[in-house]
Design an enzyme around this catalytic site. Structure first.
Site, PDB file in Angstrom:
ATOM      1  N   LYS A   1      39.611  57.612  76.739  1.00  0.00           N
ATOM      2  CA  LYS A   1      38.024  57.607  76.552  1.00  0.00           C
ATOM      3  C   LYS A   1      37.249  56.869  77.565  1.00  0.00           C
ATOM      4  O   LYS A   1      36.346  57.299  78.427  1.00  0.00           O
ATOM      5  CB  LYS A   1      37.772  57.093  75.060  1.00  0.00           C
ATOM      6  CG  LYS A   1      37.992  58.214  74.087  1.00  0.00           C
ATOM      7  CD  LYS A   1      38.079  57.466  72.729  1.00  0.00           C
ATOM      8  CE  LYS A   1      38.591  58.509  71.695  1.00  0.00           C
ATOM      9  NZ  LYS A   1      38.840  57.794  70.147  1.00  0.00           N
TER      10      LYS A   1
ATOM     11  N   GLN B   1      37.515  52.569  66.744  1.00  0.00           N
ATOM     12  CA  GLN B   1      38.818  53.574  66.839  1.00  0.00           C
ATOM     13  C   GLN B   1      39.221  53.078  65.434  1.00  0.00           C
ATOM     14  O   GLN B   1      39.768  51.948  64.934  1.00  0.00           O
ATOM     15  CB  GLN B   1      39.696  52.615  67.784  1.00  0.00           C
ATOM     16  CG  GLN B   1      40.960  53.877  67.778  1.00  0.00           C
ATOM     17  CD  GLN B   1      40.761  55.095  68.415  1.00  0.00           C
ATOM     18  OE1 GLN B   1      39.802  55.469  69.045  1.00  0.00           O
ATOM     19  NE2 GLN B   1      41.383  55.934  67.727  1.00  0.00           N
TER      20      GLN B   1
ATOM     21  N   ASP C   1      30.571  59.147  67.551  1.00  0.00           N
ATOM     22  CA  ASP C   1      31.702  60.040  66.802  1.00  0.00           C
ATOM     23  C   ASP C   1      30.760  61.175  65.944  1.00  0.00           C
ATOM     24  O   ASP C   1      31.340  61.949  65.449  1.00  0.00           O
ATOM     25  CB  ASP C   1      32.715  59.227  66.188  1.00  0.00           C
ATOM     26  CG  ASP C   1      33.892  59.320  66.699  1.00  0.00           C
ATOM     27  OD1 ASP C   1      34.118  60.317  67.613  1.00  0.00           O
ATOM     28  OD2 ASP C   1      34.835  58.515  66.419  1.00  0.00           O
TER      29      ASP C   1
END
Length: 293
Positions: A53, A97, A120
């Site tokens: 990422k 995460q 997200d």
């Protein structure tokens, strides 16, 4: 019949290419979109995902903020890191995460992120806006993997209006959000959401024009379960240890023989994964743009 490949790397490159002009416009205003990640513990796949990422972010010229915390980090310490990133004007998108160590409350962590910085698209406020179909009206982020899955099909000319889509898995990160997105009027698909309580999964699969599986059960879906010519997307991830080499091998939900009867199939890896990361970058850029209004 050999299935055509839904190349996620190629589609993701197109998405990122389209972001370049928007990023340049922001930088002309003195703003560099910033992605912050929070990684707790030593889970090897999580470290790999976060690394990719940040590579994507740096490749686009985005600012990167990495917070790597020990597995023993307390809830209070993690909350303090999220509060710091929420308050930092240089950070436009925050990603924690998952999975977190078991002693930490994942839901509380997701809820602590500023909804405007929810890279997200999984904050309850943003998911609620998805249910109400008002995300676009207020620049609210959408979940990256479901949007990436749909874009992968659309960018390959696959028509979804009127099609029967069977989604396997009801997880909040993929399955449930996909059902909401696919039934929006702009897409107009008909969705059957299957899960562990579904009595006869194969019966549903054989009726599907499109199958999207996101359960993490290796080779769950086989050619015999599908009708010829279906579009099949593999979102599930599981790992199998090779006892000879000691290394783990990534496996998807779709068995190899599906490629013999499907019209289109997404590889795993190389299918939806790159699109997820590309849409994450898009959410960060969108958040930076919204912050300037």
């Amino acid at each position: 019949m050999a299935a055509k490949i839904l190349d996620g790397k190629l589609a993701a490159a197109a998405v990122k290419s389209e972001l370049v002009e928007r990023i340049a416009a922001l930088k002309a205003q003195g703003v560099t979109p910033g992605l912050a990640t929070v990684l707790v513990g030593d889970d090897a796949p999580s470290h790999s995902y976060v690394k990719m990422k940040h590579q994507d972010a740096q490749g686009l010229g985005l600012a990167s903020f990495e917070r790597q915390l020990a597995a023993e980090t307390t809830q209070e310490e993690l909350d303090a890191v999220i509060d710091e990133l929420n308050a930092n004007p240089e950070v436009h998108g925050i990603l924690v995460q998952i999975p977190l160590p078991k002693h930490l409350d994942e839901q509380a962590v997701l809820e602590r992120i500023d909804p405007a910085k929810d890279a997200d698209g999984l904050h309850p406020v943003n998911l609620g806006r998805l249910v109400l179909n008002v995300n676009g009206e207020i620049d609210s982020p959408l979940p990256c993997t479901p949007v990436g899955t749909i874009e992968l099909m659309q960018r390959n000319g696959i028509e979804l209006a009127g099609k029967h889509v069977v989604v396997v898995g009801r997880g909040i990160t993929v399955g449930r959000a996909l059902g909401l997105l696919l039934t929006r009027r702009a897409i107009n698909a008909t969705v059957t959401l299957t899960h562990t309580g579904t009595a006869d999964l194969a019966a549903h699969l054989r009726q599907a024009d499109v199958v999207i599986s996101a359960v993490g059960v290796a080779h769950l879906i086989k050619a015999a379960d599908l009708k010829p010519g279906a579009v099949v997307l593999d979102v599930g991830v599981s790992r199998e240890r090779d006892e000879t080499t000691g290394k783990s091998k990534l496996l998807g939900d779709i068995a190899p023989d599906v490629a013999e009867i499907a019209a289109w199939i997404s590889p795993n890896p190389g299918g939806v994964g790159p699109m997820t990361r590309a849409l994450l970058m898009s959410n960060v850029v969108q958040a930076a743009e919204a912050a300037q209004r």
